[in-house]
Write an enzyme that holds these catalytic residues in place. Structure first.
Site, PDB file in Angstrom:
ATOM      1  N   HIS A 161      71.348   0.559  21.737  1.00 23.92           N
ATOM      2  CA  HIS A 161      72.375  -0.493  21.894  1.00 23.92           C
ATOM      3  C   HIS A 161      72.129  -1.363  23.129  1.00 23.92           C
ATOM      4  O   HIS A 161      72.658  -2.462  23.220  1.00 23.92           O
ATOM      5  CB  HIS A 161      73.786   0.101  21.860  1.00 23.92           C
TER       6      HIS A 161
ATOM      7  N   HIS B 257      66.880   3.749  26.734  1.00 24.48           N
ATOM      8  CA  HIS B 257      67.408   2.533  27.367  1.00 24.48           C
ATOM      9  C   HIS B 257      66.530   2.036  28.525  1.00 24.48           C
ATOM     10  O   HIS B 257      66.195   0.865  28.595  1.00 24.48           O
ATOM     11  CB  HIS B 257      68.830   2.760  27.884  1.00 24.48           C
TER      12      HIS B 257
HETATM   13  C1  BG6 Z   1      74.432   6.175  25.503  1.00 22.94           C
HETATM   14  C2  BG6 Z   1      74.323   7.518  26.157  1.00 22.94           C
HETATM   15  O1  BG6 Z   1      73.288   5.893  24.742  1.00 22.94           O
HETATM   16  O2  BG6 Z   1      74.599   5.174  26.508  1.00 22.94           O
HETATM   17  C3  BG6 Z   1      75.530   7.795  27.029  1.00 22.94           C
HETATM   18  O3  BG6 Z   1      74.209   8.514  25.157  1.00 22.94           O
HETATM   19  C4  BG6 Z   1      75.753   6.678  28.014  1.00 22.94           C
HETATM   20  O4  BG6 Z   1      75.395   9.036  27.701  1.00 22.94           O
HETATM   21  C5  BG6 Z   1      75.750   5.324  27.302  1.00 22.94           C
HETATM   22  O5  BG6 Z   1      76.982   6.888  28.667  1.00 22.94           O
HETATM   23  C6  BG6 Z   1      75.791   4.181  28.296  1.00 22.94           C
HETATM   24  O6  BG6 Z   1      75.990   2.982  27.612  1.00 22.94           O
HETATM   25  P1  BG6 Z   1      76.690   1.731  28.296  1.00 22.94           P
HETATM   26  O7  BG6 Z   1      76.589   0.654  27.291  1.00 22.94           O
HETATM   27  O8  BG6 Z   1      78.091   2.152  28.599  1.00 22.94           O
HETATM   28  O9  BG6 Z   1      75.915   1.463  29.548  1.00 22.94           O
END
Ligand code: BG6
Length: 489
Positions: free
Chosen positions: A187, A249
């Protein structure tokens, strides 16, 4: 890329947390923006006993709590009409027949074409059996065999917990679908600021000539979270920060910052260039793991519900890596991520080389600070450039000043959520922002020696850091040993 005239979105795990918090609010916002196909059906699938009306109430609750826009009655009413729910268990073959019959009747009633998107918002262990059942029930076919109506599948990370399990999942998907039908979500790639990385680099002429070993001293990528593990201990205990954040990420952010300019914006071309970076990461041998990586746990992690009191799961990772290609040879990249840190902030900083020790930088007691480009991914989206400037007055005093761009002042409408963009891209069939099989596996290939080394030399107990701090002192020592410091976030 064109939006189809009609689409059916089937969400397995339709009554789960992801659907409630992210997917249904994202679809609602796309509806408000008139970005959805004129004909749409959203079919939630789950084990809960729910009527269609129950499902609409569940969706309304999610939209009310989590949508970036407040709910509008008229928009909600028309969106709610697209929603329905099918109650079934994924291990029941007859359930798939029931689902098929319901999809046919919904599509027939709404004049939909049968173009379908299947979203697997379910645990990864269920990916393989679910796609097998979809194929067995003739709900899906390979695009190369039956291009129309289309069938696309969306899977969420984690894609596996190591290279082998990732390959198993990818093999199971490939048994049923062609790669062009598979959308693997990371994402972070849907975030506006992450998409802006390529625009910043390749729609401006001031940055790209500098993005190489000649001008860049080092790069830092920090993804800090203020939240702890929350209610996800069951998953997180098996994952840890390396698998949960770095493998996907942070390596994706790194690939966007470091990749070569693609010769076009076609999805395959962009994805090829990102893959090159993942394949150019210097492999972490045992010495590099011991010397260039820090793992730690927040002090109260072991007291969280569902966490083993003796847990060795890391909630923080900091590391130094190198990209062994001509552009970046010898430039250190520092990555860090952790939960329960001082605040939620994600930022990439690109620090340029020191100014030569002459002219305004001749005084060893007052060295000028180098130029820094900071890309703020969240929450204060934007970027800034730090430059040296003369302070007004008769003497020459050089100060660092900041040119600062904030999305929310320049573009006052709220940015779309990552899931809005990603769901829209699946509908239009654009795979640019999704992870291709080879990239997922290349990232795991790089992570594997780290996991292996960590399992060989268990650090008992793991270093801890106070909740709400910036991580363990070992992480500071890691970067300070190279004569640099973490940026203040
Ligand atoms: C997710 C992880 O992919 O991303 C989580 O599994 C994490 O542990 C999250 O908290 C963070 O996403 P964002 O968009 O809040 O930075």
């Amino acid at each position: 890329m064109k939006l189809p005239a009609a689409v059916t979105i089937v969400i397995f795990g339709g009554s789960g947390d992801l659907a409630h918090r992210k997917l249904l609010p994202a679809l609602y916002n796309l509806h408000v923006d008139h970005f959805l196909p004129p004909k749409l059906a959203v079919v939630g699938v789950g084990r809960k006993e729910m009527t269609d009306d129950d499902y609409r109430a569940f969706a309304k609750d999610g939209v009310t709590q989590f949508s970036r826009r407040p709910i509008d009655d008229a928009a909600w009413e028309s969106f709610a009409r697209t929603l329905c729910f099918v109650n079934m268990s994924l291990d029941d073959e007859r359930g798939f027949a029931t689902l098929g019959a319901r999809l046919d009747s919904v599509e027939h009633a709404g004049g939909l074409t049968g173009d379908r998107i299947y979203y697997l918002a379910i645990p990864p262990a269920l990916f393989a059996p679910t796609v097998k059942q979809l194929a067995r029930s003739r709900l899906v076919a390979r695009a190369s065999q039956r291009p129309e109506p289309f069938a696309r599948i969306i899977v969420e990370k984690p894609i596996g917990r190591d290279l082998e399990s990732a390959q198993t999942i990818n093999d199971a998907l490939a048994e049923v679908f062609d790669e062009e039908q598979i959308y693997r979500i990371d994402h972070y790639l849907g975030k506006e600021t992450v998409q802006n990385i390529l625009v910043l680099r390749f729609a401006n002429s001031i940055f790209e000539p500098l993005f190489n070993l000649k001008f860049i001293d080092h790069v830092q990528i920090s993804v800090a979270e203020a939240e702890g593990v929350g209610t996800r201990a069951g998953y997180y205990e098996q994952a840890g920060a390396l698998r949960d954040m770095i493998q996907n990420h942070l390596l994706q952010l790194l690939a966007l910052i470091a990749m070569e300019p693609p010769h076009s914006l076609r999805p395959e071309v962009v994805r090829d260039e990102k893959l090159e970076i993942l394949q150019s990461l210097r492999p972490m041998d045992a010495r590099a793991v011991d010397g260039c990586m820090v793992r730690a746990q927040y002090a109260n992690y072991v007291k969280e519900p569902g966490v083993d009191p003796g847990s060795q799961t890391e909630t923080f990772v900091a590391l130094q890596l190198f990209i062994d290609n001509w552009r970046w040879a010898g430039v250190p990249f520092f990555l860090r991520t952790g939960k329960k840190l001082a605040k939620r902030v994600s930022e990439i900083t690109i620090q340029l080389r020191d100014i030569p020790p002459i002219l305004f930088n001749a005084d060893p007691a007052h060295r000028l600070t180098p130029n820094v480009l900071s890309i703020r991914i969240q929450p204060d989206e934007g970027f800034s450039i730090e430059i040296s400037s003369k302070e007004p007055g008769p003497q020459v005093h050089v100060e660092t000043v900041k040119m600062d761009f904030h999305y929310n002042t320049e573009f006052p409408t709220s940015s779309p959520e990552a899931y809005e963009r990603l769901l829209l891209d699946v509908m239009t069939g654009d795979q640019t922002l999704f992870m291709r099989r080879d990239a997922v596996e290349a990232a795991w290939r790089w992570v594997m020696p780290i996991l292996e080394r960590w399992s060989e030399v268990s650090q008992k107990p793991l270093p801890t850091y106070p909740d709400g701090s910036w991580g363990p002192s070992e992480a500071d020592a890691l970067i300070e040993a190279t004569g640099r410091r973490w940026r203040k976030l």
